[in-house]
Design a protein around this motif. Structure first.
Motif, PDB file in Angstrom:
ATOM      1  N   GLY A 250      39.383 -62.822 -12.016  1.00 40.85           N
ATOM      2  CA  GLY A 250      40.112 -61.841 -11.340  1.00 40.85           C
ATOM      3  C   GLY A 250      40.845 -60.856 -11.920  1.00 40.85           C
ATOM      4  O   GLY A 250      41.249 -61.210 -13.156  1.00 40.85           O
ATOM      5  N   PRO A 251      41.093 -59.561 -11.646  1.00 41.46           N
ATOM      6  CA  PRO A 251      41.601 -58.423 -12.583  1.00 41.46           C
ATOM      7  C   PRO A 251      43.185 -58.863 -12.824  1.00 41.46           C
ATOM      8  O   PRO A 251      43.744 -59.007 -12.058  1.00 41.46           O
ATOM      9  CB  PRO A 251      41.701 -57.412 -11.473  1.00 41.46           C
ATOM     10  CG  PRO A 251      41.309 -57.917 -10.312  1.00 41.46           C
ATOM     11  CD  PRO A 251      40.475 -59.171 -10.288  1.00 41.46           C
ATOM     12  N   GLY A 252      43.270 -58.934 -14.170  1.00 43.15           N
ATOM     13  CA  GLY A 252      44.608 -58.960 -14.922  1.00 43.15           C
ATOM     14  C   GLY A 252      44.975 -60.360 -14.776  1.00 43.15           C
ATOM     15  O   GLY A 252      46.240 -60.654 -14.806  1.00 43.15           O
ATOM     16  N   SER A 253      44.226 -61.381 -14.440  1.00 46.30           N
ATOM     17  CA  SER A 253      44.395 -62.692 -14.714  1.00 46.30           C
ATOM     18  C   SER A 253      45.056 -63.466 -15.867  1.00 46.30           C
ATOM     19  O   SER A 253      45.055 -62.857 -16.922  1.00 46.30           O
ATOM     20  CB  SER A 253      43.090 -63.650 -14.137  1.00 46.30           C
ATOM     21  OG  SER A 253      42.156 -63.230 -14.993  1.00 46.30           O
ATOM     22  N   VAL A 254      45.545 -64.447 -15.699  1.00 46.58           N
ATOM     23  CA  VAL A 254      46.432 -65.125 -16.594  1.00 46.58           C
ATOM     24  C   VAL A 254      45.473 -65.200 -17.952  1.00 46.58           C
ATOM     25  O   VAL A 254      44.252 -65.571 -17.916  1.00 46.58           O
ATOM     26  CB  VAL A 254      47.241 -66.429 -16.261  1.00 46.58           C
ATOM     27  CG1 VAL A 254      47.672 -66.931 -17.549  1.00 46.58           C
ATOM     28  CG2 VAL A 254      48.160 -65.985 -15.252  1.00 46.58           C
ATOM     29  N   ALA A 255      45.977 -65.240 -19.299  1.00 42.15           N
ATOM     30  CA  ALA A 255      45.075 -65.185 -20.383  1.00 42.15           C
ATOM     31  C   ALA A 255      45.261 -66.624 -21.015  1.00 42.15           C
ATOM     32  O   ALA A 255      45.922 -67.435 -20.428  1.00 42.15           O
ATOM     33  CB  ALA A 255      45.579 -64.391 -21.364  1.00 42.15           C
ATOM     34  N   GLY A 256      44.536 -66.846 -22.019  1.00 42.60           N
ATOM     35  CA  GLY A 256      44.602 -68.112 -22.867  1.00 42.60           C
ATOM     36  C   GLY A 256      44.875 -67.886 -24.246  1.00 42.60           C
ATOM     37  O   GLY A 256      44.836 -66.676 -24.754  1.00 42.60           O
ATOM     38  N   CYS A 257      45.140 -68.934 -24.831  1.00 42.04           N
ATOM     39  CA  CYS A 257      45.839 -69.058 -26.439  1.00 42.04           C
ATOM     40  C   CYS A 257      45.270 -70.135 -27.013  1.00 42.04           C
ATOM     41  O   CYS A 257      45.405 -71.333 -26.338  1.00 42.04           O
ATOM     42  CB  CYS A 257      47.137 -68.745 -26.270  1.00 42.04           C
ATOM     43  SG  CYS A 257      48.130 -68.272 -28.020  1.00 42.04           S
ATOM     44  N   PHE A 258      44.845 -70.037 -28.198  1.00 38.83           N
ATOM     45  CA  PHE A 258      44.748 -71.426 -29.018  1.00 38.83           C
ATOM     46  C   PHE A 258      45.524 -71.332 -30.512  1.00 38.83           C
ATOM     47  O   PHE A 258      45.679 -70.156 -30.937  1.00 38.83           O
ATOM     48  CB  PHE A 258      43.343 -71.163 -29.600  1.00 38.83           C
ATOM     49  CG  PHE A 258      42.751 -72.159 -30.660  1.00 38.83           C
ATOM     50  CD1 PHE A 258      42.435 -73.411 -30.515  1.00 38.83           C
ATOM     51  CD2 PHE A 258      42.853 -71.746 -31.772  1.00 38.83           C
ATOM     52  CE1 PHE A 258      42.130 -74.314 -31.424  1.00 38.83           C
ATOM     53  CE2 PHE A 258      42.587 -72.235 -33.152  1.00 38.83           C
ATOM     54  CZ  PHE A 258      42.170 -73.783 -32.856  1.00 38.83           C
TER      55      PHE A 258
END
Length: 426
Positions: A250-258
């Motif tokens: 979905g537009p602007g959805s929460v991102a991820g991080c490693f």
């Protein structure tokens, strides 16, 4: 694989495709006459999994029925909700579960990572990015340099293709590192270059840079859910990604991080802190002494938006049902290879593909340049749109086409090339 021209071949490939049924799990936009669009824009915004509506509705019902109690005593409580996404996220990027977290947005996460990993000194203060970096990455890096009092003219090092070429060469990256490595603090590169679709050799780039004491990070916006990743094994220092492209959240959805385990476990690292990154056992004692969680979660700032996480959980569930990246990549290589075959055989006089032909150096996306004398690239893109093709235009002269293995078919690809050929010949 030996590809063939003609609709019959495409339809046979679809009948034999073990992932064909997943198309039915997505909502496909329709044209004004009610026909399904040929949607080849998953590299920009992935289609909606039908499961997302169900999962988001569950959280809305929970909010209505339980109020604040939805944080605790129910199925998928909100307090640890982001943890329900961790295993799938780790699988998609080739990480351990303590190395990934879903939080914030892509550029916010890049800034948080640079706060920790860009620690310039008087002699080592430069950041390397590619010359045609996605603008947001360029802005983020330039602003980080200025934040530290470094003139971007001095601190920003740009990797450029050779004169007359579109793609970066691995040996040129290594030559630049050898020449300036002592002054470079950080290298930030894309997992898939957004304009050309090129995939670099992650492991080789990382090894070459780290041998010179350079921290290595990747923007995986166009890579996650598109190509196989092994961030832990490649020893990448950090990586960030959005979830609305190939991850269909979905537009602007929460991102991820490693954050690699060797860093995540180091609670003494400098960081911007927020209470969601504080030790979970003592978080609600409300003490003003920050104790970071010794995982990637230690970089969290605030509690995340649950409705967005619900949509991501739906998408991840679809990925896991499909068997993860291995079968998806297998289909993707066939699907994009078929697209390349048809472009070469049907429209090569009008269309030039700048994405590498080698499947190891690309993902789903092919970047097309229009070389027709009677037609500009922008005009061609508009003709495709009018004919029911959703693709993607990027200045100055690229139409990006991305057949996504979860929901695109071989017949989609065949029909697209026929429409493209007609548009070029008008």
């Amino acid at each position: 694989m030996q590809f063939q021209s003609g609709l019959e071949f495409a339809q046979r490939m679809d009948r034999e495709d073990p992932l064909a049924s997943f198309r039915g799990q997505f909502s496909i936009p329709r044209t004004s006459d009610g026909a399904e669009e040929i949607y080849l824009c998953g590299n920009s915004l992935g289609l909606q999994p039908k499961l997302a509506r169900e999962y988001v509705a569950q959280e809305l019902d929970k909010w209505a029925e339980l109020g604040v109690k939805g944080h605790f005593d129910c199925e998928h409580p909100w307090m640890p909700y982001h943890e329900f996404l961790t295993e799938a996220a780790a699988s998609l990027v080739g990480a351990n579960t303590d190395e990934v977290v879903m939080m914030n947005s892509l550029t916010v996460n890049l800034h948080l990572m640079m706060v920790t990993f860009f620690r310039p000194t008087e002699t080592r203060f430069k950041i390397v990015i590619e010359d045609h970096a996605f603008p947001s990455d360029y802005y983020a890096v330039e602003s980080q340099l200025r934040h530290h009092g470094i003139d971007p003219e001095e601190g920003l090092v740009l990797l450029k293709p050779r004169e007359g070429e579109e793609l970066l060469r691995q040996e040129d990256i290594e030559t630049l590192l050898a020449a300036q490595g002592d002054s470079i603090a950080l290298m930030l590169l894309p997992g898939v270059q957004y304009y050309t679709g090129q995939v670099l050799d992650f492991e080789r780039v990382t090894r070459a840079a780290q041998a010179l004491g350079i921290v290595v990070g990747f923007d995986l916006a166009h890579a996650v859910g598109n190509i196989p990743l092994q961030l832990h094994d490649w020893n990448v220092d950090f990586a960030c990604w959005c979830t609305y492209k190939y991850l269909n959240s979905g537009p602007g959805s929460v991102a991820g991080c490693f954050v690699h385990r060797r860093h995540a476990e180091n609670t003494g690292l400098n960081r911007f802190a927020g209470w969601w990154g504080h030790d979970k056992q003592t978080r609600f004692k409300m003490e003003n002494r920050f104790t970071p969680i010794p995982t990637a979660e230690g970089w969290q700032l605030s509690n995340p938006p649950i409705l967005s996480l619900a949509a991501i959980r739906a998408s991840y569930d679809v990925f896991m049902q499909a068997g993860g990246m291995a079968p998806l990549r297998q289909k993707s290589e066939k699907l994009t290879g078929y697209l390349r075959f048809l472009l070469d055989t049907e429209v090569s006089e009008f269309i030039r593909v700048i994405t590498p032909e080698d499947p190891q150096q690309r993902g789903c996306q092919l970047s097309l340049c229009c070389d027709a004398k009677h037609l500009s690239g922008r005009e061609l893109f508009e003709r495709l749109e009018a004919a029911g093709i959703t693709s993607d235009w990027r200045e100055p002269n690229v139409i990006r086409i991305a057949p996504v293995p979860l929901y695109n078919s071989f017949e989609d690809v065949f029909r697209f090339v026929q429409i493209l050929k007609s548009a070029c010949n008008e």
